[in-house]
Design a protein around this motif. Structure first.
Motif, PDB file in Angstrom:
ATOM      1  N   LEU B  36      61.116  29.200  19.719  1.00  0.00           N
ATOM      2  CA  LEU B  36      59.741  29.522  19.812  1.00  0.00           C
ATOM      3  C   LEU B  36      59.743  31.965  19.406  1.00  0.00           C
ATOM      4  CD1 LEU B  36      56.686  29.669  19.913  1.00  0.00           C
ATOM      5  CD2 LEU B  36      56.902  29.276  22.084  1.00  0.00           C
ATOM      6  N   ILE B  38      61.455  33.560  17.709  1.00  0.00           N
ATOM      7  CA  ILE B  38      61.918  34.940  17.174  1.00  0.00           C
ATOM      8  C   ILE B  38      60.420  34.488  16.360  1.00  0.00           C
ATOM      9  CG2 ILE B  38      63.209  34.038  14.927  1.00  0.00           C
ATOM     10  CD1 ILE B  38      65.492  33.505  16.798  1.00  0.00           C
ATOM     11  N   ILE B  53      58.812  25.365  30.441  1.00  0.00           N
ATOM     12  CA  ILE B  53      58.871  24.343  31.887  1.00  0.00           C
ATOM     13  C   ILE B  53      61.056  23.961  32.241  1.00  0.00           C
ATOM     14  CG2 ILE B  53      57.004  22.691  29.448  1.00  0.00           C
ATOM     15  CD1 ILE B  53      59.714  21.914  29.224  1.00  0.00           C
ATOM     16  N   ALA B  73      64.480  16.677  28.833  1.00  0.00           N
ATOM     17  CA  ALA B  73      63.565  17.419  27.197  1.00  0.00           C
ATOM     18  C   ALA B  73      64.711  18.619  27.433  1.00  0.00           C
ATOM     19  CB  ALA B  73      62.104  17.694  27.251  1.00  0.00           C
ATOM     20  N   LEU B  99      76.334  21.708  17.979  1.00  0.00           N
ATOM     21  CA  LEU B  99      76.535  22.172  16.924  1.00  0.00           C
ATOM     22  C   LEU B  99      75.908  23.427  16.713  1.00  0.00           C
ATOM     23  CD1 LEU B  99      75.247  20.929  15.132  1.00  0.00           C
ATOM     24  CD2 LEU B  99      76.880  19.767  13.880  1.00  0.00           C
ATOM     25  N   VAL B 105      73.744  30.685  21.511  1.00  0.00           N
ATOM     26  CA  VAL B 105      72.267  30.023  20.917  1.00  0.00           C
ATOM     27  C   VAL B 105      72.450  28.465  21.824  1.00  0.00           C
ATOM     28  CG1 VAL B 105      71.059  28.868  19.097  1.00  0.00           C
ATOM     29  CG2 VAL B 105      71.845  30.820  18.710  1.00  0.00           C
ATOM     30  N   ALA B 109      69.116  26.746  23.738  1.00  0.00           N
ATOM     31  CA  ALA B 109      68.936  25.447  22.929  1.00  0.00           C
ATOM     32  C   ALA B 109      68.458  23.943  23.836  1.00  0.00           C
ATOM     33  CB  ALA B 109      69.299  25.132  20.920  1.00  0.00           C
ATOM     34  N   GLY B 112      64.875  19.400  23.314  1.00  0.00           N
ATOM     35  CA  GLY B 112      63.289  18.632  23.309  1.00  0.00           C
ATOM     36  C   GLY B 112      62.791  20.304  22.221  1.00  0.00           C
ATOM     37  N   ASN B 114      63.596  21.616  20.162  1.00  0.00           N
ATOM     38  CA  ASN B 114      64.251  21.268  18.821  1.00  0.00           C
ATOM     39  C   ASN B 114      63.735  19.849  17.685  1.00  0.00           C
ATOM     40  OD1 ASN B 114      66.301  19.557  16.553  1.00  0.00           O
ATOM     41  ND2 ASN B 114      67.473  21.287  17.257  1.00  0.00           N
ATOM     42  N   CYS B 116      60.279  19.591  18.664  1.00  0.00           N
ATOM     43  CA  CYS B 116      59.235  20.130  18.802  1.00  0.00           C
ATOM     44  C   CYS B 116      59.269  21.248  17.974  1.00  0.00           C
ATOM     45  CB  CYS B 116      58.543  20.451  20.281  1.00  0.00           C
ATOM     46  SG  CYS B 116      58.361  18.396  21.291  1.00  0.00           S
ATOM     47  N   PHE B 165      53.254  17.683  27.054  1.00  0.00           N
ATOM     48  CA  PHE B 165      54.893  18.464  26.522  1.00  0.00           C
ATOM     49  C   PHE B 165      55.586  17.806  26.705  1.00  0.00           C
ATOM     50  CE2 PHE B 165      54.712  20.018  31.341  1.00  0.00           C
ATOM     51  CZ  PHE B 165      55.831  18.943  32.074  1.00  0.00           C
ATOM     52  N   ARG B 184      76.795  16.780  10.109  1.00  0.00           N
ATOM     53  CA  ARG B 184      75.973  17.289   9.188  1.00  0.00           C
ATOM     54  C   ARG B 184      76.908  17.916   7.950  1.00  0.00           C
ATOM     55  NH1 ARG B 184      73.912  22.911  11.899  1.00  0.00           N
ATOM     56  NH2 ARG B 184      75.928  24.195  13.087  1.00  0.00           N
ATOM     57  N   MET B 191      76.316  28.993  12.849  1.00  0.00           N
ATOM     58  CA  MET B 191      74.956  29.801  12.296  1.00  0.00           C
ATOM     59  C   MET B 191      74.522  29.671  10.871  1.00  0.00           C
ATOM     60  SD  MET B 191      74.849  31.298  14.942  1.00  0.00           S
ATOM     61  CE  MET B 191      74.151  32.935  14.718  1.00  0.00           C
TER      62      MET B 191
HETATM   63  C1  LIG Z   1      70.495  31.498  15.289  1.00  0.00           C
HETATM   64  C2  LIG Z   1      70.242  30.692  16.089  1.00  0.00           C
HETATM   65  C3  LIG Z   1      70.880  29.420  14.883  1.00  0.00           C
HETATM   66  C4  LIG Z   1      70.557  28.025  15.138  1.00  0.00           C
HETATM   67  N1  LIG Z   1      71.173  26.936  14.414  1.00  0.00           N
HETATM   68  C5  LIG Z   1      70.619  25.929  14.727  1.00  0.00           C
HETATM   69  C6  LIG Z   1      71.434  24.481  13.986  1.00  0.00           C
HETATM   70  O1  LIG Z   1      72.243  24.945  13.691  1.00  0.00           O
HETATM   71  N2  LIG Z   1      70.256  23.266  13.756  1.00  0.00           N
HETATM   72  C7  LIG Z   1      69.611  23.767  14.298  1.00  0.00           C
HETATM   73  O2  LIG Z   1      68.788  21.950  14.609  1.00  0.00           O
HETATM   74  N3  LIG Z   1      68.543  24.612  14.741  1.00  0.00           N
HETATM   75  C8  LIG Z   1      69.061  25.618  14.986  1.00  0.00           C
HETATM   76  N4  LIG Z   1      68.368  26.759  15.716  1.00  0.00           N
HETATM   77  C9  LIG Z   1      66.784  26.206  16.590  1.00  0.00           C
HETATM   78  C10 LIG Z   1      67.077  26.316  17.847  1.00  0.00           C
HETATM   79  O3  LIG Z   1      68.104  27.230  18.290  1.00  0.00           O
HETATM   80  C11 LIG Z   1      67.002  24.593  17.995  1.00  0.00           C
HETATM   81  O4  LIG Z   1      65.426  24.026  17.180  1.00  0.00           O
HETATM   82  C12 LIG Z   1      66.718  25.114  19.397  1.00  0.00           C
HETATM   83  O5  LIG Z   1      67.014  23.026  19.569  1.00  0.00           O
HETATM   84  C13 LIG Z   1      65.582  24.667  20.075  1.00  0.00           C
HETATM   85  O6  LIG Z   1      65.413  24.515  20.996  1.00  0.00           O
HETATM   86  P1  LIG Z   1      64.511  25.966  22.185  1.00  0.00           P
HETATM   87  O7  LIG Z   1      64.529  25.027  24.222  1.00  0.00           O
HETATM   88  O8  LIG Z   1      65.740  26.951  22.283  1.00  0.00           O
HETATM   89  O9  LIG Z   1      63.335  25.417  22.022  1.00  0.00           O
HETATM   90  P2  LIG Z   1      61.835  26.261  22.102  1.00  0.00           P
HETATM   91  O10 LIG Z   1      62.471  27.539  21.014  1.00  0.00           O
HETATM   92  O11 LIG Z   1      61.357  27.042  23.307  1.00  0.00           O
HETATM   93  O12 LIG Z   1      60.058  25.954  20.770  1.00  0.00           O
HETATM   94  C14 LIG Z   1      60.841  25.189  19.643  1.00  0.00           C
HETATM   95  C15 LIG Z   1      59.928  24.822  19.730  1.00  0.00           C
HETATM   96  O13 LIG Z   1      59.492  23.605  20.878  1.00  0.00           O
HETATM   97  C16 LIG Z   1      58.305  23.461  21.296  1.00  0.00           C
HETATM   98  N5  LIG Z   1      58.756  22.765  22.811  1.00  0.00           N
HETATM   99  C17 LIG Z   1      60.108  22.876  23.631  1.00  0.00           C
HETATM  100  N6  LIG Z   1      59.970  22.116  24.331  1.00  0.00           N
HETATM  101  C18 LIG Z   1      58.919  21.316  24.272  1.00  0.00           C
HETATM  102  C19 LIG Z   1      59.049  20.094  24.981  1.00  0.00           C
HETATM  103  N7  LIG Z   1      59.659  19.577  26.288  1.00  0.00           N
HETATM  104  N8  LIG Z   1      57.611  19.180  25.226  1.00  0.00           N
HETATM  105  C20 LIG Z   1      56.907  20.048  23.530  1.00  0.00           C
HETATM  106  N9  LIG Z   1      57.325  20.479  23.144  1.00  0.00           N
HETATM  107  C21 LIG Z   1      58.275  21.775  23.468  1.00  0.00           C
HETATM  108  C22 LIG Z   1      57.702  24.663  21.559  1.00  0.00           C
HETATM  109  O14 LIG Z   1      56.688  25.331  22.178  1.00  0.00           O
HETATM  110  C23 LIG Z   1      58.020  25.127  20.464  1.00  0.00           C
HETATM  111  O15 LIG Z   1      57.076  25.147  19.556  1.00  0.00           O
HETATM  112  C24 LIG Z   1      69.194  28.179  15.845  1.00  0.00           C
HETATM  113  C25 LIG Z   1      68.425  29.273  16.060  1.00  0.00           C
HETATM  114  C26 LIG Z   1      68.656  30.524  16.532  1.00  0.00           C
HETATM  115  C27 LIG Z   1      68.547  31.180  16.669  1.00  0.00           C
END
Ligand SMILES: Cc1cc2nc3c(=O)[nH]c(=O)nc-3n(C[C@H](O)[C@H](O)[C@H](O)COP(=O)(O)OP(=O)(O)OC[C@H]3O[C@@H](n4cnc5c(N)ncnc54)[C@H](O)[C@@H]3O)c2cc1C
Lengths: 749, 291
Positions: B36, B38, B53, B73, B99, B105, B109, B112, B114, B116, B165, B184, B191
């Motif tokens: 988000l 980013i 949350i 989540a 991974l 990260v 991460a 939830g 990932n 959503c 949520f 995968r 990265m």
């Molecule tokens: C450098 C880098 C590398 C990455 N590599 C990967 C990778 O290898 N594989 C991969 O799959 N992803 C990757 N990502 C993406 C990201 O890290 C993952 O998708 C991560 O799991 C997102 O989780 P977050 O908690 O940070 O989500 P957030 O950014 O907080 O939220 C993501 C979205 O989901 C919504 N949301 C969050 N939690 C909830 C909830 N409980 N209920 C409803 N909506 C919700 C938010 O509103 C937003 O729209 C990478 C990101 C970065 C910056």
């Protein structure tokens, strides 16, 4: 690594003087400079890969909130085509100006068209949207061979192939031919001939720190520029030229630098920031984002290289032919010249011809990248050498030893080599345990070698002795690889005082003596020579001061371990440097010494890399599992930083070989404009890169130094490709060896 | 949008008025923020309100029960990876999360986030679906439970309402002889974004016969593809090489991958088959060890 019997400081690896500030976040990089009242500059970039600019209307942007200046190429002086020195290579100042802000035409997607300075980055960005540009889209040409075709879209109506038609404009901006002997006769003598064509993609230097500048123009017309650069003096020269100012009216202060690799030896933002500051009367800061860096700066050339090589059954090279085509990007000036000079430089070949082509296309203008032009040439030549060794059933290193250049060999590009270390480096590689270690299933090993000239050019150094006897050491050479530590080591060795007593600084263009760019692997060699010379001048002066104090003849005084030693007959005690400094007021005033020179005799560098990979035959994925970089340093002044250069060059070369490439769509729009999809290796993609420092002293340097920064990126492309060939039973001729491509090769075998 | 309101409710009740406000104010749930924040910086998303949350206890813990595993989540992937119990029970679900990105990260991460974020290439979802995960969705009117596969509807879109949520995930605790796995493919080792991701949840009996299977594929279509044909093929076999070869062949034909800078459609199809074969083998070996 290197043993060190003769020196106290040279050859040791103390912590760099800038290290603590860097690891604690205190070091100031390009984007860290802020001034009161500062505006923020942003650039409007071309949405087309190739188009005529029919009109630009900036009126709405000019009256937008917070906007104090808007500029286009109309605000830059119209320059005549004129070649000038730009670091390691030459540049046409008109091209430089038009690359900074497009005039008449945009030549690549991302080409700068207009710039705005406003009170916040956000307002500047909003104002960009109000600039109305009318374009007439033109067809793009992205591939070298397409651009050379008769019916290719032409980038420059006023550019003609040298020696070709002067009526029909052409994208071939330059040609080169290097002949020796009689190739027909040579190939007739050959028992085995290998001929192949190789391609390499456009790749970026991938420095972490984006370009950044803050500029302030005074009411009296004096420009102050802070930026990250490999050469403050080259920024000064180019900025002054593009703005039609005297160099004396431009002061450039270099920041710490977060990577350059050759590419930060030109300007993109600096003249714009100065002009916007002049127009607005306020300081202006400009910082690129990653997307701008990838779309509009750097990269290095894509290439198409054909090599034909002939050898006798006993492993002697008898003839070679090379055709090297390099993409220059939007303006002439690919590293075709050095590529052609390098391609056969490592071997004694009696008959050869090299032909080079410098080709413009709708991509950003290339910038220098570590040993410009050489990695592509070596990828082709070393791949053919490996294949030839296989055909002749010779060990690849033995085959190279059979043909290696040595002292007295006439280099393919002309001069006779003085003492060089190619043979020693090859032997060190062959003896290294890595070379004979067993391999497992789906694993393969490859070797590649590399050559780079290294350069001398101009340098200056000043030593100011403080009243305590400590020393401030000032040069104008940007420190991109730990050179401040090496400069301090030279001074410590010469003066006989502790490394910690020396504070080495990189100063600005008004306070440091002139230094050419940190490029061409020249700083430890050439600026080091200036430091040695200045140190010797200082020692001479201090001996004079001591002689005066003692009332003896100066040539009776010795300099030992940081002390002036009187003749025994005088009955006096030695004077330390601190004592001489403390009494300087009475013996002639402050102790300072300077030296400036044009360094001659840069020593050629040779490297041999050994690479092991494991290939997943079902997915085409390659993992580098072991890697050793062996290279002649001449003399490693700071061995840990020499190793760092070997490792860094190898890492970049591995990335170039395996995954890095610019991916364009057919409209010339770069698709992978971030580090997620522009795939440089990350830390866990690389094994520990082992190094071996070979030391065959360069006779032209007081400590035997050769440059070491560039050679390490030359061998990896072929070494990796050959390892993959051996692991997967394929023959790679096109980079990168990305999984889809390798899988297709495996399918095709 | 000049400023963003930030709220961090300490409990589900405290979240209710904020969720109600989210019906009018463009809002986003914030978990780790690694997607988000980013997207906000890039100007792709510009919410006026963020509801963090991570302070709500129900979202941050996990519990392994006899019948059910509860996973908050907003549990960071690094926390999942550090739990030997989670590794033991749901190794594939953990693999899908641990991974992600890099060490930095992973500290943020969440599963939830990932799910959503609804990226077709998200690494978390395939194993959560293969292991029959359910989402407990919280809203002003209470909770409802939906299968994980019903959350993502298209790239970047979910079936959740603006005032809802995901509070936690629930997985049936694997039985004896049951285990999951996730693999995968990326060109680098870290990265990077999945070219293809495949998860399998396999149950075997003492005779080595597969009695239940669920296989899912990520990055070969707009949402995760549930490979029912592959599962049907596996059940009743000993997961011998010929069967796995056939499974790979079927998997290669599934989905509608695109050709882009990350790989051609043809390459994705190929890799989907290879990973399917490999991941079933890993899951089956784990399942056998749990008998
Ligand atoms: C450098 C880098 C590398 C990455 N590599 C990967 C990778 O290898 N594989 C991969 O799959 N992803 C990757 N990502 C993406 C990201 O890290 C993952 O998708 C991560 O799991 C997102 O989780 P977050 O908690 O940070 O989500 P957030 O950014 O907080 O939220 C993501 C979205 O989901 C919504 N949301 C969050 N939690 C909830 C909830 N409980 N209920 C409803 N909506 C919700 C938010 O509103 C937003 O729209 C990478 C990101 C970065 C910056």
């Amino acid at each position: 690594m290197s043993t060190n019997k003769d020196y106290k400081w040279v050859g040791t690896s103390p912590i760099r003087p800038d290290g603590a500030d860097k690891v604690t976040g205190k070091a100031a990089f390009g984007a860290d400079k802020n001034l009161p009242g500062m505006l923020h500059g942003k650039i409007l970039r071309s949405p087309y890969g190739h188009a005529k600019i029919k009109s630009i209307d900036t009126s709405a942007a000019e009256s937008a909130p917070g906007v104090l200046a808007v500029m286009t190429s109309k605000d830059l002086p119209d320059l005549a085509s004129e070649m000038g020195e730009a670091g390691e290579s030459a540049v046409d100042f008109r091209d430089l100006s038009q690359n900074i802000l497009a005039a008449g035409k945009v030549l690549y997607h991302g080409h700068a068209v207009a710039a705005v300075a406003a009170t916040s980055p956000k307002l500047a960005k909003q104002a960009l949207k109000l600039i109305k540009v009318e374009y007439e889209e033109l067809p793009v040409v992205l591939e070298i061979e397409d651009a050379m075709a008769d019916d290719a879209p032409i980038l420059h109506e006023n550019q003609f192939t040298p020696g070709g038609s002067q009526d029909k404009p052409s994208n071939i901006a330059g040609k080169m031919k290097l002949p020796r002997g009689d190739i027909e006769k040579g190939f007739a003598e050959a028992d085995v001939i290998v001929e192949r064509e190789f391609t390499t993609p456009t790749v970026h230097q991938g420095y972490i720190e984006p370009h950044a500048v803050t500029a302030s123009m005074s009411a009296s017309g004096h420009a102050d520029v802070w930026c990250c650069t490999q050469g403050a003096f080259v920024v000064r020269a180019m900025t002054a030229k593009v703005l039609n100012m005297d160099v004396g009216k431009v002061k450039v202060t270099p920041s710490e630098i977060g990577g350059g690799f050759g590419a930060k030896t030109t300007v993109y933002l600096e003249p714009i920031a100065v002009k916007l500051s002049e127009m607005s009367g306020r300081p202006v800061k400009m910082v690129m984002d990653r997307e701008e860096v990838l779309r509009a700066t750097g990269p290095t050339s894509a290439s198409v290289i054909k090599i034909k090589l002939g050898a006798t059954n006993d492993g002697k090279l008898v003839a070679a032919e090379g055709t090297l085509k390099y993409g220059a990007g939007a303006y002439k000036g690919s590293p075709m010249g050095p590529g052609c000079m390098c391609v056969f430089a490592s071997y004694e070949i009696p008959n050869f011809v090299v032909r080079g082509f410098d080709v413009v296309l709708n991509k950003p203008k290339v910038a220098a990248y570590r040993a410009p032009g050489a990695p592509m040439a070596a990828f082709a030549m070393e791949s053919v050498m490996n294949e030839m060794a296989g055909k002749l059933d010779l060990d690849p290193i033995d085959f190279r030893l059979e043909n290696a250049v040595k002292e007295g060999s006439v280099a393919a590009y002309g001069p006779k080599f003085p003492a060089i270390g190619f043979v020693e480096t090859l032997k060190a590689a062959k003896e290294h345990p890595h070379y004979s270690a067993p391999l497992g299933k789906n694993q393969g090993r490859g070797v590649g070698t590399g050559f780079w000239f290294n350069i001398g050019m101009q340098s200056s150094a000043t030593l100011n002795v403080n009243e305590s006897g400590s020393v401030t050491l000032i040069t104008g050479s940007a420190d991109i690889g730990g050179s401040r530590a090496s400069m301090a080591l030279f001074a410590a060795e010469e003066l006989g005082i502790d490394y910690d007593l020396i504070t080495p600084l990189v100063s600005n263009t008004e306070e440091a003596g002139y230094c050419d760019v940190t490029g061409g692997s020249r700083t430890t060699f050439a600026t080091g020579m200036a430091v040695v010379k200045a140190s010797k001048n200082l020692v001479a002066n201090m001996k004079k001061r001591a002689a005066k104090t003692w009332g003896v003849e100066v040539d009776e005084v010795l300099w030992q371990d940081g002390q002036a030693v009187p003749p025994f007959s005088s009955g006096k005690n030695p004077m330390s440097m601190a004592e001489i400094a403390a009494s300087a007021a009475k013996t002639g005033g402050p102790l300072t010494a300077s030296a400036s020179l044009t360094a001659q005799g840069a020593g050629a560098g040779f490297g041999v890399h050994i690479c092991d990979v494991e290939v997943d035959p079902e997915t085409g994925k390659t993992d580098v599992i072991r890697y050793t970089a062996i290279q002649d340093a001449g003399k490693a002044i700071h061995p840990a930083y020499v190793e760092g250069q070997y490792q860094g060059g190898a890492a970049q070369g591995i990335g170039w070989a395996l995954n890095e490439e610019y991916v364009y769509n057919d409209k010339g729009v770069l698709q992978n404009f971030g580090f997620l999809d522009y795939r440089m290796p990350v830390a866990n993609d690389l094994p520990m890169i082992d190094t071996v420092i070979v030391e065959v002293p360069n006779p032209a340097h007081p400590y035997g130094v050769r440059g070491v920064g560039e050679t390490p990126i030359v061998p990896p492309l072929a070494a990796v490709a050959e390892a993959v060939n051996n692991a997967a039973g394929v023959r790679i001729t096109d980079l990168p060896i990305s999984p889809p491509r390798l899988l297709a090769e495996i399918d095709a075998k | 949008m000049e400023s963003v309101q930030y709220h961090a409710p300490q409990s589900l009740e405290e979240a209710v008025p904020l969720l109600k406000q989210a019906r009018q104010t463009p809002s986003r749930i914030l978990a780790g923020g690694t997607d988000l924040l980013i997207q906000m910086r890039a100007g792709v998303k510009s919410p006026e309100m963020l509801i963090d949350i991570k302070k709500i206890p129900e979202t941050t813990g996990f519990e392994i029960g006899a019948d059910e595993i509860r996973l908050g989540a907003a549990v960071p992937s690094a926390v999942m990876d550090e739990s030997p119990e989670l590794h033991q029970q749901l190794p594939g679900v953990v693999e899908g999360m641990e991974l992600i990105g890099s060490t930095q990260v992973q500290g943020r991460a969440t599963p939830g986030g990932n799910l959503c974020n609804a990226s077709p290439a998200g690494d978390g979802a395939p194993a959560m679906i293969a292991s029959s995960g359910q989402c407990v969705v919280f809203g002003p009117n209470g909770v409802r439970t939906i299968p994980v596969e019903e959350v993502c509807t298209a790239p970047g879109r979910t079936s959740l309402a603006d005032d809802e949520f995901i509070q936690e995930f629930r997985f049936p605790t694997p039985k004896a002889g049951q285990a999951d796995a996730y693999l995968r493919f990326i060109p680098r080792n870290e990265m990077d974004i999945a070219v293809v991701g495949v998860a399998a949840n396999i149950t075997v009996d003492a005779g080595g016969i597969c009695t239940a299977a669920k296989v899912t594929l990520g990055a070969v279509g707009p949402t995760v593809v549930i490979a029912t044909e592959v599962a049907e093929l596996l059940v009743g076999t000993k997961l011998d090489d010929a069967t796995l070869e056939k499974a790979a062949e079927i998997a290669s034909g599934l989905g509608s991958p695109i050709s882009d800078k990350r790989g051609t459609a043809e390459f994705r199809h190929r890799i989907a088959g290879v990973l399917t074969r490999r991941v079933i083998k890993i899951a089956a070996t784990r399942a056998g060890e749990r008998l």
